[in-house]
Design a protein around this motif. Sequence first.
Motif, PDB file in Angstrom:
ATOM      1  N   UNK A   1       0.832  -1.207   0.000  1.00 11.65           N
ATOM      2  CA  UNK A   1       0.000   0.000   0.000  1.00 11.65           C
ATOM      3  C   UNK A   1       0.864   1.253   0.000  1.00 11.65           C
ATOM      4  N   UNK A   2       1.936   1.232   0.770  1.00  9.01           N
ATOM      5  CA  UNK A   2       2.731   2.444   0.972  1.00  9.01           C
ATOM      6  C   UNK A   2       3.837   2.627  -0.049  1.00  9.01           C
ATOM      7  N   UNK A   3       4.182   1.577  -0.750  1.00  9.56           N
ATOM      8  CA  UNK A   3       5.358   1.623  -1.610  1.00  9.56           C
ATOM      9  C   UNK A   3       4.949   1.676  -3.070  1.00  9.56           C
ATOM     10  N   UNK A   4       4.827   2.857  -3.595  1.00  7.18           N
ATOM     11  CA  UNK A   4       4.406   3.019  -4.991  1.00  7.18           C
ATOM     12  C   UNK A   4       5.492   2.607  -5.964  1.00  7.18           C
ATOM     13  N   UNK A   5       6.748   2.657  -5.526  1.00  8.19           N
ATOM     14  CA  UNK A   5       7.863   2.302  -6.420  1.00  8.19           C
ATOM     15  C   UNK A   5       8.072   0.794  -6.478  1.00  8.19           C
ATOM     16  N   UNK A   6       7.291   0.038  -5.678  1.00 15.20           N
ATOM     17  CA  UNK A   6       7.376  -1.424  -5.645  1.00 15.20           C
ATOM     18  C   UNK A   6       8.781  -1.913  -5.275  1.00 15.20           C
ATOM     19  N   UNK A   7       9.428  -1.189  -4.368  1.00 15.09           N
ATOM     20  CA  UNK A   7      10.721  -1.661  -3.871  1.00 15.09           C
ATOM     21  C   UNK A   7      10.491  -2.778  -2.857  1.00 15.09           C
ATOM     22  N   UNK A   8      11.520  -3.569  -2.646  1.00 16.74           N
ATOM     23  CA  UNK A   8      11.401  -4.673  -1.702  1.00 16.74           C
ATOM     24  C   UNK A   8      11.476  -4.188  -0.265  1.00 16.74           C
ATOM     25  N   UNK A   9      11.853  -2.929  -0.060  1.00 15.35           N
ATOM     26  CA  UNK A   9      12.058  -2.412   1.287  1.00 15.35           C
ATOM     27  C   UNK A   9      10.922  -1.483   1.704  1.00 15.35           C
ATOM     28  N   UNK A  10      10.699  -1.434   3.000  1.00 13.62           N
ATOM     29  CA  UNK A  10       9.752  -0.496   3.590  1.00 13.62           C
ATOM     30  C   UNK A  10      10.566   0.413   4.503  1.00 13.62           C
ATOM     31  N   UNK A  11      10.560   1.730   4.221  1.00 17.05           N
ATOM     32  CA  UNK A  11      11.349   2.683   4.996  1.00 17.05           C
ATOM     33  C   UNK A  11      10.432   3.447   5.941  1.00 17.05           C
ATOM     34  N   UNK A  12      10.820   3.483   7.234  1.00 18.10           N
ATOM     35  CA  UNK A  12      10.004   4.139   8.266  1.00 18.10           C
ATOM     36  C   UNK A  12      10.874   5.069   9.106  1.00 18.10           C
ATOM     37  N   UNK A  13      10.235   6.123   9.644  1.00 19.06           N
ATOM     38  CA  UNK A  13      10.886   6.979  10.637  1.00 19.06           C
ATOM     39  C   UNK A  13      10.193   6.744  11.972  1.00 19.06           C
ATOM     40  N   UNK A  14      10.961   6.422  12.990  1.00 15.87           N
ATOM     41  CA  UNK A  14      10.406   6.172  14.315  1.00 15.87           C
ATOM     42  C   UNK A  14      10.498   7.454  15.143  1.00 15.87           C
ATOM     43  N   UNK A  15       9.326   8.051  15.397  1.00 15.01           N
ATOM     44  CA  UNK A  15       9.278   9.265  16.215  1.00 15.01           C
ATOM     45  C   UNK A  15       9.106   8.863  17.677  1.00 15.01           C
ATOM     46  N   UNK A  16       9.987   9.371  18.524  1.00 14.54           N
ATOM     47  CA  UNK A  16       9.911   9.077  19.954  1.00 14.54           C
ATOM     48  C   UNK A  16      10.012  10.381  20.719  1.00 14.54           C
ATOM     49  N   UNK A  17       9.011  10.636  21.555  1.00 13.97           N
ATOM     50  CA  UNK A  17       9.041  11.808  22.423  1.00 13.97           C
ATOM     51  C   UNK A  17       9.682  11.421  23.751  1.00 13.97           C
ATOM     52  N   UNK A  18      10.457  12.347  24.321  1.00 15.14           N
ATOM     53  CA  UNK A  18      11.069  12.079  25.628  1.00 15.14           C
ATOM     54  C   UNK A  18      10.604  13.111  26.643  1.00 15.14           C
ATOM     55  N   UNK A  19      10.520  12.652  27.894  1.00 14.97           N
ATOM     56  CA  UNK A  19      10.112  13.544  28.967  1.00 14.97           C
ATOM     57  C   UNK A  19      11.301  14.274  29.545  1.00 14.97           C
ATOM     58  N   UNK A  20      11.075  14.911  30.713  1.00 14.51           N
ATOM     59  CA  UNK A  20      12.118  15.684  31.387  1.00 14.51           C
ATOM     60  C   UNK A  20      13.292  14.788  31.759  1.00 14.51           C
ATOM     61  N   UNK A  21      12.977  13.562  32.106  1.00 15.52           N
ATOM     62  CA  UNK A  21      14.036  12.624  32.507  1.00 15.52           C
ATOM     63  C   UNK A  21      14.645  11.889  31.313  1.00 15.52           C
ATOM     64  N   UNK A  22      14.307  12.364  30.100  1.00 16.42           N
ATOM     65  CA  UNK A  22      14.826  11.816  28.831  1.00 16.42           C
ATOM     66  C   UNK A  22      14.345  10.398  28.561  1.00 16.42           C
ATOM     67  N   UNK A  23      13.317   9.970  29.298  1.00 20.30           N
ATOM     68  CA  UNK A  23      12.751   8.668  29.017  1.00 20.30           C
ATOM     69  C   UNK A  23      11.604   8.810  28.017  1.00 20.30           C
ATOM     70  N   UNK A  24      11.348   7.742  27.217  1.00 18.06           N
ATOM     71  CA  UNK A  24      10.271   7.832  26.224  1.00 18.06           C
ATOM     72  C   UNK A  24       8.919   8.055  26.877  1.00 18.06           C
ATOM     73  N   UNK A  25       8.109   8.884  26.236  1.00 15.62           N
ATOM     74  CA  UNK A  25       6.735   9.115  26.676  1.00 15.62           C
ATOM     75  C   UNK A  25       5.824   8.958  25.472  1.00 15.62           C
ATOM     76  N   UNK A  26       4.544   8.888  25.717  1.00 14.37           N
ATOM     77  CA  UNK A  26       3.596   8.716  24.621  1.00 14.37           C
ATOM     78  C   UNK A  26       3.573   9.977  23.763  1.00 14.37           C
ATOM     79  N   UNK A  27       3.699   9.855  22.446  1.00 14.05           N
ATOM     80  CA  UNK A  27       3.686  11.045  21.587  1.00 14.05           C
ATOM     81  C   UNK A  27       2.330  11.729  21.625  1.00 14.05           C
ATOM     82  N   UNK A  28       2.313  13.056  21.601  1.00 16.67           N
ATOM     83  CA  UNK A  28       1.036  13.787  21.633  1.00 16.67           C
ATOM     84  C   UNK A  28       0.243  13.551  20.346  1.00 16.67           C
TER      85      UNK A  28
END
Length: 1065
Positions: A641-668
């Motif tokens: 669905x996402x790959x219009x070029x029909x490449x064998x790979x799926x490229x993703x960006x992982x967004x991670x929000x961090x809190x004051x203590x630099x630990x991961x938190x739920x993204x807004x």
Amino acid sequence: MTMMTPPPIEQQQEDEEMLVPHQELPAAAAAVVADAVQPMEVVAQTEPANAAESQPPEDPQTSRFTWTIENFTRINGKKHYSEPFVVGGFKWRVLIFPKGNNVDHFSMYLDVADSVNLPYGWNRYAQFSLAVVNQIHPKYTIRKDTQHQFNARESDWGFTSFMPLSDLYDPSRGYLVNDTVVVEAEVAVRRMVDYWTYDSKKETGYVGLKNQGATCYMNSLLQTLYHIPYFRKAVYHMPTTENDMPSGSIPLALQSLFYKLQYSDNSVATKELTKSFGWDTYDSFMQHDVQELNRVLCEKLEDKMKETVVEGTIEQLFEGHHINYIECINVDYKSNRKESFYDLQLDVKGCRDVYASFDKYVEVERLEGDNKYHAEQYGLQDAKKGVLFLDFPPVLQLQLKRFEYDYMRDTMVKINDRYEFPLQLDLDRDDGKYLAPDADRSIRNLYTLHRYKFDDERVTKEDTKKALEEQYGGEEELPQINPGFNNTPFKFTKYSNAYMLVYIRESDKDKIMCNVDEKDIAEHLRIRLKKEQEEKEHKKKEKAEAHLYTIIKVARDEDLKEQIGKNIYFDLVDHEKVRSFRIQKQLPFTSFKEEVAKECGIPVQFQRFWLWAKRQNHTYRPNRPLGPHEESQSVGQLREVSNKAHNAELKLFLEVETGVDLRPIRPPEKSKEDILLFFKLYNPEKEELWLFVKAMGKPSEILTKLNEMAGFAPNEEIELYEEIKFEPNVMCEHIDKKLTFRSSQLEDGDIICFQKSPVLDGETQVRYPDVPSFLEYVHNRQVVHFRSLEKPKEDDFCLELSKLHTYDDVVERVARQLGLDDPSKIRLTSHNCYSQQPKPQPIRYRGVEHLLDMLVHYNQTSDILYYEVLDIPLPELQCLKTLKVAFHHATKDEVELSNPDAELRLLEVFYHKIYKIFPPHEKIENINDQYWTLRAEEIPEEEKNLGPHDRLIHVYHFMKDPNQNQIQNFGDPFLLVIREGETAAEILERIQKKLRVPDEEFSKWKLAFISMNRPEYLQDVDVRRDVYGAWEQYLGLEHTDTTPKRSYTANQNRHTFEKPVKIYN
């Protein structure tokens, strides 16, 4: 590669092999090779074939069928069949034409007996011979053999003109006795070879070597050395370490190659070995002489074996000794000189076999008459000169001189004469006639030829008799192809023939053909190569299962921060350097998120994945986050669905929000007004640009946050720029801070570069004050490796330049690097990316506009330039014409004039003859040095004051070619003044004085008048004649050419010569 009988020693090189050469004929041609070998009848088939019918058993099955034909002369039919007989599970029969198949010859064929009943598509392959037995003198039996792939179209094959009918029907000849003829057929049915699916290891136990382009000669040598187990064992025992790299160590590369030949199931690459030689792609596509490579490689290995446990192996295997002697006949004087050899060069021309070559090698030459030998205290004496052997090596390498220099064509030509070599070579024959009197005769010099045929990657079994016969060379005759016509039988030269033989002495066979197993291989090498093999098998398995998996590449904040400002400046990340996951397509995407949580330590609920998209301006940015529906799909569905070029790979960006203590938190939650932006901070003083932060929100909020995080004052004025694209040109536009991001047409994934607002105070000097100028610099930045044209393989220095630098900018920087005051004395040459050599023609002065134009070669861009430092400015040199002129002196090699004001002349020399003397007023533009040799020489005093009857004539050196019955010129021609009434003896005396030839040598010279290439020898009393011309009539000096023979080169143009074999490391 075709194997014959173990153990191996020999092999091939494309058209000329070491022993059993490779000659593959197309199917159509193969039918012709069988000469009068022709099909008889065609029967169409319609049913499908079955595999068992088309493929006989593994081993070839051979059977002889004898057919006694009684009442032969009473056979009435035009053709006659034998009873069927079975070979290899197939039915065969012999077909004869007693009165000939429309020819005056007896015709005979092998026929598939049940071809009419066989299924559609059947085929079978057989090697066979047909014979008519001589019943009186069996040794005169006529036998012919051939091979053929039988099928529905060609179900019979044989000889239309087997033997003359007159011979067959003559009772006195012994073929027809008591009206009976005896015919024999010997048939060997072999399995059809499908070379697309052929497995060399399975079929023969051996594997081949891959050809890099023109390395077949090297492959044949490597296979030869590998199949000498003692040599292989010695290579394995050469010291190497686990820290060595095969591409930089010849011993390790050779160990690796031999190990793979021994244990691999597939053909082996040789690139690591050639890299260890210091070769580049150009060297791999250059054809070389296998004998020369053999000597260079053995010398290199011999040197690297010194002070190791295998020191002396090369000498022990290959070194023999012979003695060159000269023995006077009438006085007691003998001169001996002992020499060693690693191989022997044997003459092919004029020799029928190896023994004839050895006879010629030790042939005694008589030194008498004009060719007497000068013995120290006895003067000139009649003598015998020759060579005898003191000892032969355990492994005897014979180089067959299949090439010789053709003086008329100035090129090497191949000798395709028939030349036989035995399977067993007895060098003790005729009471040891090849051995010196003091040779050790206790050693039996009986040698065996071990035969293998190699065709690069493929190894196939080969019939011994057939294979050897093919390698003898000579001519082969194909009788009439069209029966009934009196066409002359066609003869063709067999260009595929042996040029190197390797024999092993029987008494040393057990030692040489020793067992070599894994315990002979260093542990680190076994571990390294097994690991390579495991990785190779793993990749092979992955490739086979690739359709079941999807590769997901996940870029994280850490990847962006790590790469931007170091490896990349534009865009956000190099996807080849981020974490990859190999995930089964049917796996739910939620399961993949769990895998990410386990690998990266980020809980599933804190992960938000974005899809990357390639924009129309060729940039690659995060485009949108995955929705709940998409995350509920399988990995395979999401990729499609996402790959219009029909490449064998799926490229993703992982967004991670961090809190004051630099630990991961739920993204807004992302609203429609929120935009995912990436910010890069630029420092003009340090010329640094790095990823600073990603953010979502309004400009006013983000500007305050940027100042705070950058450590700027809260009210610091900063400038914002949007990085839009970088190919083919950089586009970076200023952003108005008063507008909203939406008003500035910014969207998810856009990049904003920011910096402090430049202060124009005149005190701080920076090269690139703002982001656009810095990105322009980075985009055009080019590090160039400069090499001296005299050392084209070695980097001399590197300079960081701009692709937009002009010609003048580049040469100015090079001159500054070399400490040269005048940049115009620098001449540059571009790099050929394909040959990895300098281009033939240098860059003209201001002949290109920018540096980029110097580096582009067709569709590739190089980072190498070659330079020369000239004696005069390049613009001045280009107004001159460059000519190669050789200064000539009658007796000296160096330039030496009688006085500084000596008068010179320029000659045009070609094939050792003077064709032109240039007058002083000749225009330089009319002089050409491309095909001729230009020679400068001082004009002798005797030529400056010629009398009215003096003549200036041409004198050339020559010798007779006994084979071609003509003369061959050599050496340096010269001009000589001949005076009226001067005799031949007087002329010779002046020539000897001019050339300073010693009396002993000059006494053998003869003077001749040459006309139309025919010599007329002059007696001492003969006087000058007035018919000399510049080319066709001249004086000739007949004597032996003692100058070293030059290596054959194709021409004298720069970079077009055939390079000698060199191993650089």
